[in-house]
Design a protein around this motif. Structure first.
Motif, short mmCIF file in Angstrom:
data_model
loop_
_atom_site.label_atom_id
_atom_site.label_comp_id
_atom_site.label_asym_id
_atom_site.label_seq_id
_atom_site.Cartn_x
_atom_site.Cartn_y
_atom_site.Cartn_z
N THR A 219 0.84 -1.18 0.00
CA THR A 219 0.00 0.00 0.00
C THR A 219 0.89 1.24 0.00
O THR A 219 1.80 1.34 0.82
CB THR A 219 -0.90 -0.01 1.25
N ILE B 15 -5.13 5.37 8.69
CA ILE B 15 -5.39 3.94 8.58
C ILE B 15 -4.19 3.20 8.01
O ILE B 15 -3.85 2.10 8.46
CB ILE B 15 -6.66 3.70 7.73
N ILE B 16 -3.50 3.77 7.04
CA ILE B 16 -2.33 3.11 6.47
C ILE B 16 -1.21 3.02 7.50
O ILE B 16 -0.53 2.00 7.60
CB ILE B 16 -1.86 3.81 5.18
N GLY C 259 -2.17 0.25 9.84
CA GLY C 259 -2.00 -1.01 9.14
C GLY C 259 -0.55 -1.37 8.87
O GLY C 259 -0.21 -2.53 8.69
N ALA D 26 -0.98 -3.66 6.00
CA ALA D 26 -1.03 -2.69 4.90
C ALA D 26 -0.10 -3.06 3.76
O ALA D 26 -0.36 -2.73 2.61
CB ALA D 26 -0.70 -1.29 5.40
N ASP E 177 -9.86 -7.69 4.76
CA ASP E 177 -10.61 -6.57 5.35
C ASP E 177 -9.77 -5.78 6.36
O ASP E 177 -10.31 -5.16 7.26
CB ASP E 177 -11.90 -7.07 5.99
N TRP E 178 -8.46 -5.75 6.17
CA TRP E 178 -7.59 -5.10 7.14
C TRP E 178 -7.95 -3.64 7.38
O TRP E 178 -7.86 -3.15 8.50
CB TRP E 178 -6.11 -5.23 6.76
N GLU E 179 -8.39 -2.94 6.34
CA GLU E 179 -8.73 -1.52 6.52
C GLU E 179 -9.91 -1.35 7.46
O GLU E 179 -9.93 -0.43 8.28
CB GLU E 179 -8.99 -0.86 5.16
N LYS E 180 -10.90 -2.23 7.35
CA LYS E 180 -12.05 -2.18 8.26
C LYS E 180 -11.61 -2.47 9.69
O LYS E 180 -12.04 -1.81 10.63
CB LYS E 180 -13.13 -3.17 7.83
N THR F 186 -9.71 0.40 11.16
CA THR F 186 -10.64 1.50 11.41
C THR F 186 -11.37 1.28 12.73
O THR F 186 -11.51 2.22 13.53
CB THR F 186 -11.65 1.64 10.25
#
Length: 155
Positions: free
Chosen positions: A26, A52-53, A56, A67, A74-77, A80
């Motif tokens: 990412t 978020i990054i 992650g 990340a 679903d790592w971003e969720k 978050t």
């Protein structure tokens, strides 16, 4: 977000970071921290600035940062939810110890102060090729961010 939906999302986060080799890096991801405490500090810096990054990049498994790997899918969720659950307070690292017979993990504890309440949160940090990442964090120990305890209460 209702308490029920937050608890549902917590169940997803409680599973922890899942391994895997899918996904690409990412943009904006940063390398793992040089120490277990540094991993928690980097993670919490991401929480503080809602990045978020950055969160992650500090969270993952022994295979690498969520990340960077793009895993779990679903790592971003998940990050978050962690950000929402841990934001709005100050923290102090209160402990950093190795786990018995395990040189790849450390147990870091932090006190989170929010709304006049101090909660001690255990965090498992994992050694990766070039540093350390937060592997799991007990969000239930943080208490409900929508209902901070009374100023005279602690833990």
């Amino acid at each position: 977000m209702t308490s029920r939906s937050v608890l549902g999302l917590l169940a997803v986060v409680a599973v922890g970071a899942c391994g895997g080799h899918g996904g690409g890096a990412t943009p904006g991801a940063v390398p793992p921290a040089a120490s277990a405490t540094g991993a928690v500090q980097e993670f919490m810096a991401g929480v503080a600035d809602s990045n978020i990054i950055r969160i992650g990049s500090a969270w993952g498994t022994s295979k690498g940062a969520a990340a960077v790997l793009g895993q779990p899918a679903d790592w971003e969720k998940r990050v978050t939810v962690m950000q929402l659950w841990l934001r709005g307070g100050t923290y102090t690292i209160t402990g950093d110890q190795s786990l018995v017979n395990d040189q790849t993990h450390r147990q870091v504890t932090m006190d989170l102060v929010r709304g006049g309440c101090t909660k001690t949160i255990p965090i498992t940090v994992v050694k990766v090729k070039h540093g350390w990442l937060v592997e799991s964090i007990d969000l239930t120990a943080a208490g409900n961010p929508e209902k901070p305890c009374a100023p005279s209460s602690s833990n």
